[in-house]
Design an enzyme around this catalytic site. Structure first.
Site, PDB file in Angstrom:
ATOM      1  N   GLU A  14     -22.821   8.741  31.320  1.00  0.00           N
ATOM      2  CA  GLU A  14     -24.018   9.435  31.834  1.00  0.00           C
ATOM      3  C   GLU A  14     -23.781  10.394  33.003  1.00  0.00           C
ATOM      4  OE1 GLU A  14     -27.077   6.471  32.456  1.00  0.00           O
ATOM      5  OE2 GLU A  14     -26.546   5.434  30.609  1.00  0.00           O
ATOM      6  N   TRP A  29     -41.591   4.066  35.859  1.00  0.00           N
ATOM      7  CA  TRP A  29     -40.816   4.723  36.903  1.00  0.00           C
ATOM      8  C   TRP A  29     -41.194   6.192  37.063  1.00  0.00           C
ATOM      9  CZ3 TRP A  29     -35.319   2.134  36.302  1.00  0.00           C
ATOM     10  CH2 TRP A  29     -35.458   0.760  36.582  1.00  0.00           C
ATOM     11  N   HIS A  67     -24.927  -3.947  42.935  1.00  0.00           N
ATOM     12  CA  HIS A  67     -25.433  -3.347  44.170  1.00  0.00           C
ATOM     13  C   HIS A  67     -24.456  -3.528  45.312  1.00  0.00           C
ATOM     14  CE1 HIS A  67     -29.345  -3.859  42.051  1.00  0.00           C
ATOM     15  NE2 HIS A  67     -29.351  -2.606  42.390  1.00  0.00           N
TER      16      HIS A  67
END
Ligand SMILES: [Zn+2]
Length: 767
Positions: A497, A574, A705
């Site tokens: 991506e 979103w 994360h």
């Protein structure tokens, strides 16, 4: 005169100053002092902005370097032992709890290696908070006095503020016991916590605060009896303490009516409720309010970007005034403005017509002030007139209506939302196509978005790079990711991506009916901000959106490459949705656009297609009942409309993260393989819930994360634990989520260890 109030303001700065400063600090490029200074500047700017707009009640302590719930955990010393043993400065403890910390030893400092606390969605928003985690050896005490310091900071500027803290019941209820302490109900800690709240409230009063805002958003949930009782107990307790400021108890994101009994006769000076989300609670809450209590009417939407309808809002507020009198009514934002972009004036590229329909946080300040003036009888006729013409123009705008889209939505039938065969038959047809080993390894989709990628994307957007040059660059990035995945021997590959700025915005920009901003950032968690696109009209797909990149990736490898799309519910959740038609209709419009894309990918030779729905859980209405049951049906149907146009041989994947999932919800999607975030949810109860999930599943094995790299042994131990309850033949191996926020070094190491662990078990099971 009716007062105006703002429950909180975005803390990221008008040009993402906080992100830049925080990341520079994390990377060791600047000092703690530099970061603290930027925080101070942002707070000062926010207070002055509100003061100048004429807002009467301005919040303080709405600022945070990471998350307001995490701030409270630090304030109350709810810090698990693993973070305290390194003697880190408090700011670093905060960041370690938020994002984990792994640091090699230096001459002066020992090595540090701690994982982050769990992070979960803040109610049904796309903000994430760091979940308070209560271990065995808690010692509640005050660590510093952040709320007092920030109150004094504003006071020194000549601005009287109303400090805001998450209230004690919400703080505990949103927390959890750690896995060695599972029998503990966090609510039982209330007695230990109340004296600390009292202490900080007394300090605020001593510093000159006359009023505080205690946020209890959990009041919009279905609360067990002991939690309702805790509300009563906590605020009754505060009523018995001396030298406290007045308390406004604030709730938002829904109706409080089912918990209203616990709010009656509480010794608080007033309440704030959200009448944007739940106008229907109006009569019930009015009847429950005490003789001298104030009502803060949340009427300017803290969660969306549409211009307020002044006429409608004013008449709503008038009803409250008629009942309570002007001096007991306050006009307010529905929630903190944290969930909206900072300033519409920063949008130079937005179509002027559309711009006239929007209102960001800075504009909303003017909205609460204007409505307050209007209901107080001051002359704001020019503002009212301009507002009324904007509202009328939007309703008649050509941006909005597309009959072809409306007709197609009404043609959706059961056949369109059902795969041709049930899962066992599909699996049988897919196995010879893919021939995957046990414990197949894959990733969720994105690979590190390096500086190089951002620079080239910027150049392309500015016209400094031709379409051809940019495509060449993207293809070279795709090739790099493909070769890397081949090299570490992953089984199902992704293209990485590199062409996508964001998983929703990228598609939004290619769909008709969307508008997007250049600077409309909203905090998602920590230093991660998103720029939600705006659904302005009926949605359709003019041309293929992702086929080119997927086809290129597949053309340069023999392994299977997954096509990657964002699902209809996540695109909806979103984005800033329309407020003039229901969300179900918007979801079906998105589902049809995605169905065309899924079918195009299949026709172009892509055999595995992943349609991510990480937001499906956050869209779930907060309370049980008819609305929630209906959502479960239409959300799953929207996903199936998007994914059911393919043959049995095409494998459909989906992905979910950062919420407490119910396996029954995802069952209804009928995806062949789902991957879920799991690395911080590895307790036996949670695994057991998924034991009977019928299709194949990838349990996320590491936290994306955090820059921390788990060892191969750590992966093996984790998989071993899961295998005690979970069958090997359904088991995929993958990280928690996409890797776009990570660096290449830690990505390479983590994935290599993950693949080694998968191979270890593959050998074990083949023996
Ligand atoms: Zn994810």
């Amino acid at each position: 005169m009716v007062q105006s109030a703002v429950l909180g303001f975005p803390r990221i700065g008008p040009n993402r100053e906080l992100k830049k400063a925080t990341e520079a600090y994390w990377n060791g490029k600047t000092s703690a002092e530099d970061l603290l200074k930027v925080g101070k500047e942002i707070r000062e700017q926010n207070w002055k902005l509100q003061k100048e707009a004429g807002v009467d009640i301005i919040a303080s302590n709405d600022f945070s370097f990471y998350d307001q719930v995490l701030d409270l955990s630090v304030l109350f010393n709810v810090i698990p032992e693993r973070y305290t043993k390194y003697q880190l400065p408090q700011l670093d403890v905060l960041f370690a709890m938020g994002r984990g910390l792994q640091r090699k030893a230096t001459d002066s400092e020992p090595a540090v290696d701690v994982t982050a606390l769990e992070m979960v969605k803040w109610f049904d928003s796309n903000y994430h908070y760091v979940r308070p985690t209560f271990g065995k050896n808690l010692s509640f005490k005050l660590n510093g006095q952040k709320p007092v310091d920030e109150f004094l900071e504003a006071k020194a500027l000549g601005i009287q503020t109303r400090p805001v803290l998450v209230g004690p019941v919400s703080y505990l209820y949103l927390g959890k016991a750690d896995k060695d302490n599972l029998e503990l109900d966090p609510i039982s800690l209330l007695d230990q916590l109340l004296p600390l709240y009292t202490e900080i409230l007394q300090k605020l009063a001593a510093a000159g605060a006359t009023e505080v805002q205690l946020d209890e958003p959990t009041l919009v949930l279905d609360l067990p009896a002991n939690v309702q009782a805790a509300v009563k107990k906590a605020y009754t307790y505060f009523g018995q303490q001396s030298n406290l400021p007045k308390i406004t108890l604030a709730s938002y994101f829904g109706t409080v009516v089912p918990n209203l009994e616990s709010l009656k006769n509480l010794p608080v000076s007033g309440f704030h409720f959200d009448f944007v989300r739940a106008p229907e609670q109006f009569n019930d809450v009015l009847a429950a309010i005490g003789q001298n209590q104030t009502l803060s009417v949340g009427i300017v939407d803290g969660r969306n970007i549409w211009k307020n309808n002044f006429a409608k809002s004013s008449s709503f507020v008038q009803q409250a005034i008629a009942k309570l009198g002007a001096e007991r009514v306050i006009v307010a934002t529905s929630s903190s403005l944290l969930h909206t972009p900072v300033d519409l004036e920063n949008e130079s590229k937005l179509d002027a017509e559309l711009k006239n329909y929007f209102s960001f946080a800075t504009q909303k300040l003017g909205e609460v002030v204007t409505i307050a003036k209007n209901v107080s009888g001051q002359d704001v006729s020019a503002a009212l007139q301009a507002n009324a013409s904007a509202i009328t123009a939007r309703a008649n705008s050509t941006f909005i209506n597309d009959q072809t889209v409306k007709d197609r939505v009404s043609s959706i039938d059961a056949k369109m939302s059902t795969r041709a065969a049930p899962f066992p038959q599909r699996l049988a047809e897919q196995q010879p196509v893919f021939n995957l080993p046990l414990f197949p390894t894959t990733t969720i989709g994105s690979f590190p978005q390096t500086k190089d990628i951002r620079i080239n994307r910027n150049k392309f957007n500015k016209g400094q790079l031709s379409a051809e040059e940019y495509e060449k660059f993207i293809n070279s990035e795709i090739e790099r990711v493909i070769r890397f995945q081949e090299e570490i021997d992953l089984d199902v590959l992704v293209h990485g991506e590199p062409e996508r700025n964001d998983m929703v915005q990228y598609f939004g920009e290619q769909l008709k009916g969307y508008a997007f901003t250049t600077n409309g950032w909203v905090q998602s968690y920590g230093s991660r901000y998103v720029r939600p696109p705006i659904i302005v009209g009926d949605l359709s797909r003019p041309k293929a959106m992702s086929v080119k990149e997927s086809v290129y990736a597949q053309s340069i490898t023999k392994k299977h490459v997954k096509g990657m799309l964002t699902g209809p519910i996540t695109c909806l959740r979103w984005s800033f949705p329309r407020d003039d038609i229901d969300q179900q209709t918007q979801a079906y419009q998105l589902a049809l656009a995605l169905r065309d894309e899924v079918n195009d990918l299949e026709a172009a030779g892509i055999k595995i297609i992943q349609v991510d729905e990480p937001a499906i859980r956050e869209g779930l209405p907060l309370r049980a009942g008819a609305e929630r049951s209906a959502y479960q049906v239409w959300a799953a149907e929207a996903f199936r409309v998007a994914t059911s146009g393919v043959s049995n041989k095409t494998q459909i994947h989906s992905h979910f993260c950062y919420s407490d999932l119910d396996p029954n919800h995802i069952k209804a999607l009928d995806a062949d393989v789902v991957s879920i975030e799991f690395s911080k949810k590895d307790d036996a109860n949670y695994i057991a819930e998924f034991k009977d999930y019928p299709n194949h599943i990838g349990l996320g094995l590491f936290d994306i994360h955090s820059p921390r790299v788990p060892s191969t042994q750590e992966f093996i131990t984790k998989i071993e634990t899961i295998l005690k309850t979970y069958p090997a033949e359904k088991f995929w191996v993958n990280p928690d989520c996409g890797l776009k926020t990570r660096g290449w070094d830690e990505t390479r190491e983590s994935l290599t260890h993950m693949v080694e662990a998968a191979k270890y078990f593959r050998n074990q099971y083949q023996k």
